[in-house]
Scaffold this motif. Structure first.
Motif, PDB file in Angstrom:
ATOM      1  N   ASP A 137       0.971   1.602   6.761  1.00  0.00           N
ATOM      2  CA  ASP A 137       1.827   2.760   7.012  1.00  0.00           C
ATOM      3  C   ASP A 137       1.237   3.961   6.275  1.00  0.00           C
ATOM      4  O   ASP A 137       1.301   4.048   5.052  1.00  0.00           O
ATOM      5  CB  ASP A 137       3.250   2.488   6.531  1.00  0.00           C
ATOM      6  N   ARG A 143       7.740   7.609   6.571  1.00  0.00           N
ATOM      7  CA  ARG A 143       7.537   6.171   6.410  1.00  0.00           C
ATOM      8  C   ARG A 143       8.000   5.439   7.675  1.00  0.00           C
ATOM      9  O   ARG A 143       8.908   4.608   7.649  1.00  0.00           O
ATOM     10  CB  ARG A 143       8.272   5.656   5.176  1.00  0.00           C
ATOM     11  N   ALA A 242       1.289   0.533   2.270  1.00  0.00           N
ATOM     12  CA  ALA A 242       1.730   1.925   2.389  1.00  0.00           C
ATOM     13  C   ALA A 242       0.754   2.804   1.607  1.00  0.00           C
ATOM     14  O   ALA A 242       0.364   2.470   0.483  1.00  0.00           O
ATOM     15  CB  ALA A 242       3.148   2.095   1.842  1.00  0.00           C
ATOM     16  N   ALA A 246       3.513   8.067   2.279  1.00  0.00           N
ATOM     17  CA  ALA A 246       4.353   6.909   2.589  1.00  0.00           C
ATOM     18  C   ALA A 246       4.537   6.019   1.373  1.00  0.00           C
ATOM     19  O   ALA A 246       5.472   5.215   1.314  1.00  0.00           O
ATOM     20  CB  ALA A 246       3.752   6.105   3.741  1.00  0.00           C
TER      21      ALA A 246
END
Length: 353
Positions: A137, A143, A242, A246
């Protein structure tokens, strides 16, 4: 860049988001990889696009540089503090040229489509569902895959391109201009980007910018802005990596998010590539990435405390602190480490085909 005509539904890895963080991840990957973004690469700028000069040089996108700056000024109502940046000069760059330069180094399939989330292990997009054992991500503060924490935990910045011909980089600390925040003037070759950032997440900043521009005798052109995180967030969520905003990797105080996104994105990409090659398990890769990010929690806490001071202490006090930080013996102790944070090194350069 290698493009495939028909999208397969299953991939080795999926990267969601094709700005700084997502491109930094993607340029490290070799395999059947899908890169997703709702916009064409390089078309929606939300950042002032300032970073140390060594960053575009190390990434092979030096031709995107618009202006190079050897000094920085912090202006308050009572004093001006100047920092010598000649040891680690900063630059401003063209967002489209920078991002397109990174995309040209990627061997992935790029698909322009919106991403609405993750369902039953699949990334849900406007073009259908796609699956992969590895998902990253890099979609920014929203997000899109790992789930957002809410705007109340974010700062907000708004800026505009102006005809103002200023010299050097400038930060503005003035409670009359913006409480709990800062302003900036970044020359970009032809004109300057002028903006305000609210640590409290206030988004209605246009009137204050217009007052600021009136003080400088200039006018606004097009505006752009976005929310950005002010603290580290989990670097992995339910088996998903992430990166960048994010993961809350934007630096507090200065709101510098490009360099952390590129650094952590590159490191995440190398870890993912090891998993793709079978040199480590996905679980081991996630754990390795978590430990990498955890090493930086101390410096992030220091910068977050400095951000709190800038937002809540009298401006004249904070101005005194910045003046002390610019003088010997303090500056040689911290500035080189800040300026070289995330130094990309040979491995990132070697990632380009």
């Amino acid at each position: 860049m290698l493009c495939l005509e028909m999208p397969a539904r299953d991939y080795d890895a999926i990267v969601v988001g094709a700005s700084f963080a997502g491109l930094a991840v993607a340029r490290q990957l070799r395999g059947h990889v899908l890169l997703l973004d709702r916009h064409e690469v390089g078309t929606v700028q939300t950042s002032a696009c300032g970073t140390p000069l060594w960053v575009p040089e190390a990434l092979g996108v030096r031709d995107s540089v618009l202006d190079v700056h050897d000094w920085l000024e912090i202006r308050t109502p009572t004093r001006t503090v100047r920092y010598d940046l000649s040891g680690v000069p900063f630059c401003t760059f063209d967002y489209r040229a920078f991002c397109e330069g990174l995309l040209a180094q990627c061997r992935v399939r790029f698909l322009r489509t919106s991403v609405s989330g993750l369902r039953d292990g699949s990334v849900v997009t406007g073009e259908g569902r796609f699956t992969a054992p590895i998902i990253v991500d890099a979609s920014g503060w929203r997000r899109a895959v790992t789930g957002g924490p809410g705007r109340h935990r974010h700062s907000f910045g708004l800026e505009t391109h102006t005809p103002l011909q200023d010299r050097g980089l400038t930060f503005l600390l003035d409670r009359r201009l913006i409480p709990h925040g800062l302003g900036w003037i970044f020359p970009v070759g032809q004109g300057s980007l002028v903006g305000l950032g609210s640590y409290a997440g206030r988004s209605k900043l246009k009137p204050a910018i217009e007052r600021l521009l009136g003080d400088y005798g200039t006018t606004a052109e097009s505006y752009h802005g976005t929310y950005f995180p002010s603290r580290l967030l989990p670097p992995t969520v339910d088996g998903i990596f992430a990166v960048g905003d994010a993961a809350g990797q934007c630096l507090p105080l200065t709101a510098e998010g490009i360099r952390p996104a590129l650094y952590f994105g590159g490191e995440c990409g190398r870890i993912v590539q090891r998993v793709l090659e079978g040199r480590q398990s996905l679980e081991a890769g996630l754990d390795r990435y978590r430990h990498l990010v955890a090493r930086y929690r101390g410096p992030y806490r220091v910068l977050r405390f400095a951000q709190w001071m800038a937002a809540h202490t009298p401006t004249r006090w904070f101005a005194m602190v910045t003046q002390l930080a610019a003088a010997r013996p303090f500056r040689p102790g911290w500035w080189p480490r800040y300026g070289r944070f995330g130094h990309l090194g040979r491995s990132s350069v070697a990632a380009a085909p």
